[in-house]
Each structure stands twice: as structure tokens, then as C-alpha cells.
Design an enzyme around this catalytic site. Structure first.
Site, PDB file in Angstrom:
ATOM      1  N   MET A 114      50.505  41.832  38.058  1.00 27.22           N
ATOM      2  CA  MET A 114      49.577  41.713  39.270  1.00 27.22           C
ATOM      3  C   MET A 114      48.852  40.369  40.206  1.00 27.22           C
ATOM      4  SD  MET A 114      47.622  45.376  37.708  1.00 27.22           S
ATOM      5  CE  MET A 114      48.159  44.478  35.886  1.00 27.22           C
ATOM      6  N   GLN A 151      46.248  50.377  46.424  1.00 27.93           N
ATOM      7  CA  GLN A 151      44.414  49.228  46.487  1.00 27.93           C
ATOM      8  C   GLN A 151      44.177  49.482  47.874  1.00 27.93           C
ATOM      9  OE1 GLN A 151      45.274  45.260  45.557  1.00 27.93           O
ATOM     10  NE2 GLN A 151      44.933  45.890  42.889  1.00 27.93           N
ATOM     11  N   THR A 160      44.094  40.480  35.918  1.00 27.56           N
ATOM     12  CA  THR A 160      43.733  40.320  36.994  1.00 27.56           C
ATOM     13  C   THR A 160      42.574  40.814  36.879  1.00 27.56           C
ATOM     14  OG1 THR A 160      44.501  41.176  40.097  1.00 27.56           O
ATOM     15  CG2 THR A 160      44.610  42.638  37.182  1.00 27.56           C
ATOM     16  N   ASN A 161      42.377  40.168  38.396  1.00 24.10           N
ATOM     17  CA  ASN A 161      40.358  40.192  38.831  1.00 24.10           C
ATOM     18  C   ASN A 161      40.548  41.543  39.196  1.00 24.10           C
ATOM     19  OD1 ASN A 161      38.369  37.699  38.030  1.00 24.10           O
ATOM     20  ND2 ASN A 161      40.267  36.906  38.845  1.00 24.10           N
ATOM     21  N   THR A 162      41.314  41.571  40.414  1.00 18.86           N
ATOM     22  CA  THR A 162      40.300  43.119  41.182  1.00 18.86           C
ATOM     23  C   THR A 162      40.661  44.019  40.615  1.00 18.86           C
ATOM     24  OG1 THR A 162      41.487  42.496  43.531  1.00 18.86           O
ATOM     25  CG2 THR A 162      41.456  44.056  42.936  1.00 18.86           C
ATOM     26  N   CYS A 210      40.154  35.573  41.459  1.00 15.29           N
ATOM     27  CA  CYS A 210      41.717  35.591  42.132  1.00 15.29           C
ATOM     28  C   CYS A 210      42.899  34.566  40.967  1.00 15.29           C
ATOM     29  CB  CYS A 210      42.052  35.911  43.362  1.00 15.29           C
ATOM     30  SG  CYS A 210      43.454  36.556  43.791  1.00 15.29           S
ATOM     31  N   THR A 211      43.658  35.364  40.355  1.00 14.60           N
ATOM     32  CA  THR A 211      44.184  34.883  39.225  1.00 14.60           C
ATOM     33  C   THR A 211      45.043  33.909  39.643  1.00 14.60           C
ATOM     34  OG1 THR A 211      45.384  36.876  39.139  1.00 14.60           O
ATOM     35  CG2 THR A 211      43.795  36.432  37.061  1.00 14.60           C
ATOM     36  N   GLU A 212      45.589  34.399  41.468  1.00 20.12           N
ATOM     37  CA  GLU A 212      46.362  33.428  42.050  1.00 20.12           C
ATOM     38  C   GLU A 212      46.181  31.570  42.176  1.00 20.12           C
ATOM     39  OE1 GLU A 212      47.616  37.188  41.504  1.00 20.12           O
ATOM     40  OE2 GLU A 212      46.582  36.650  42.752  1.00 20.12           O
TER      41      GLU A 212
END
Length: 236
Positions: A10, A52, A83-85, A197-199
Site C-alpha cells: 500500500m 478509501q 503505510t501511514n494512511t 506517507c511512505t512514498e
């Protein structure tokens, strides 16, 4: 060495960073041919993203809780949601398993405390920047003053994540926009900015700005290694 559980996919772009950082960190700490013990389930992100954006968080909780049980069944000693979200449903996931959950916001908060930071900017998806599950945890549990970009800039940050970074696209114009937003947060009093956000760490890094950045992917992965090697004689 404990087995690190990863609930990934994710997106898979950032999950690859978790895998690399964990293994590099274990090798650095233990040397030789050592690598991390990892149990991972990588989900299909498309149906989760659809849930989401239509606000169907119970469906995401059910999907990820099922995947978390698979990670536990594979032998994980504790779990990271990569993932943060999706920490929006962290409590649901934690309740579905019998192993501890290493919360990404908690790991980030400890890194902030170690730096003596009290007022921090937050970048992430619109869900992370606007909803209470992340900001309020930092504020109420740890006492941080959390700043987020204005509405227009939140839209830019969110769009870049889903339309570019999650698809492996790194665009120079988007990098400039993110750095502009980081500078605005600093001008408003942020002592550092959380890349929540992990990206995002794929797009901007500490080399790009004098504003201190906290990359949640790196922090989360490195804390996982610390936890995995606790009480391991090989790490001493």
C-alpha cells in the site's frame, strides 16, 4: 532475532523500501550474511484505494485484518502496517491479531522527542493530513503541535501520492511543489516536517532542504529492527 511482520502493498513501491531498509539495518548491526527475519503479506492496493476514496473504512479494516492474521500465522512476532494512511484502522487490525502492532505514528513521535521538537509539519494523503486518527494521536498522546498545508496544497500533496508516487513516477515539478510546501510549513513555525506517507521519501530527501525531515518509512523500518534484535546476543 524476532520475526518482523509486514503488512504491505500500500503501495508496493514503498513496501520495497521497508524490505531493503530492514535487511540493510540488520546487516549493519550484525554483519556477515545476516538479514532480517520477515513474514510479509502484500495486498492488492487497487480495491483498498477504492474503499478509501468512497469512505468505506470498515471494508478496508476487514481486508487488512484478514491479511494481518495471515502475517501472524506465518510466524511474525509483531506487525508493521507499511503505510501511514491505513493506520486509520490500526485499532481494528490490532484487535484481530494476538501479536503487538508497532504503530508508525508512535515510532515517529519518539524520533521527534529525541530531537527535542515540539511543533511539526505533516505531509501525507488527504486522509492523514485532515482526519483525526494521525494528527490527534501525535497531539494528544505525545503533546505535539501539528501543522498541515492549506487546502490547495493538501490537494497537490494527495494527488502526487496517488497519481505519481504510488505508480513509481518521480517528477521534478512535483518535487519543487513539495519543497515549496515544506518551506511554507517551516515559515509557519514548523521545526521539522513529517513525511507522513511512505512514498514521499521517494520524491524528497534531507539533501533537498535545510528543513529537518522525518521519513516515516525509514523510522518505522529501523524501529522494527531495534525491536527484533532486543535481547538478541548476536546484536551485542
Amino acid at each position: 532475532m524476532k520475526t518482523i511482520g509486514l503488512l504491505g502493498g500500500m503501495s508496493w513501491e514503498s513496501t520495497t523500501l521497508y524490505y531493503r531498509v530492514i535487511n540493510e539495518s540488520v546487516k549493519q548491526k550484525l554483519g556477515g550474511l545476516h538479514s532480517g527475519k520477515i513474514a510479509m503479506v502484500s495486498v492488492d492496493f487497487a480495491p483498498i484505494e477504492q474503499c478509501q476514496h468512497r469512505g468505506d473504512w470498515p471494508a478496508t479494516a476487514e481486508l487488512l485484518s484478514n491479511a494481518a492474521r495471515q502475517v501472524e500465522a506465518a510466524g511474525a512476532d509483531f506487525l508493521l502496517i507499511c503505510t501511514n494512511t491505513m493506520h486509520k484502522v490500526a485499532d481494528d487490525i490490532a484487535a484481530a491479531i494476538d501479536i503487538p502492532l508497532l504503530h508508525i505514528a508512535d515510532a515517529t513521535a519518539e524520533a521527534l522527542k529525541a530531537r527535542g521538537i515540539s511543533r511539526v509539519g505533516l505531509l501525507g494523503t488527504a486522509f492523514t493530513m485532515e482526519q483525526a486518527f494521525y494528527k490527534d494521536r501525535l497531539a494528544e498522546k505525545f503533546g505535539f503541535d501539528v501543522l498541515v498545508p492549506n487546502q490547495d496544497d493538501r490537494t497537490i500533496v494527495h494527488k502526487v501520492i496517488y497519481e505519481e508516487l504510488c505508480q513509481g513516477q518521480i517528477l521534478e515539478n512535483s518535487k519543487r511543489e513539495y519543497l515549496r510546501i515544506v518551506e511554507l510549513l517551516a515559515a509557519q513555525g514548523a521545526e521539522a516536517v513529517i513525511l507522513g506517507c511512505t512514498e514521499i521519501g521517494m520524491l524528497i530527501t534531507q539533501e533537498d532542504t535545510a528543513v529537518p525531515l522525518l521519513d516515516t518509512t525509514l523510522i518505522h523500518a529501523e524501529q522494527a529492527v531495534v525491536n527484533a534484535l532486543q535481547d538478541d546476543p548476536a546484536s551485542e
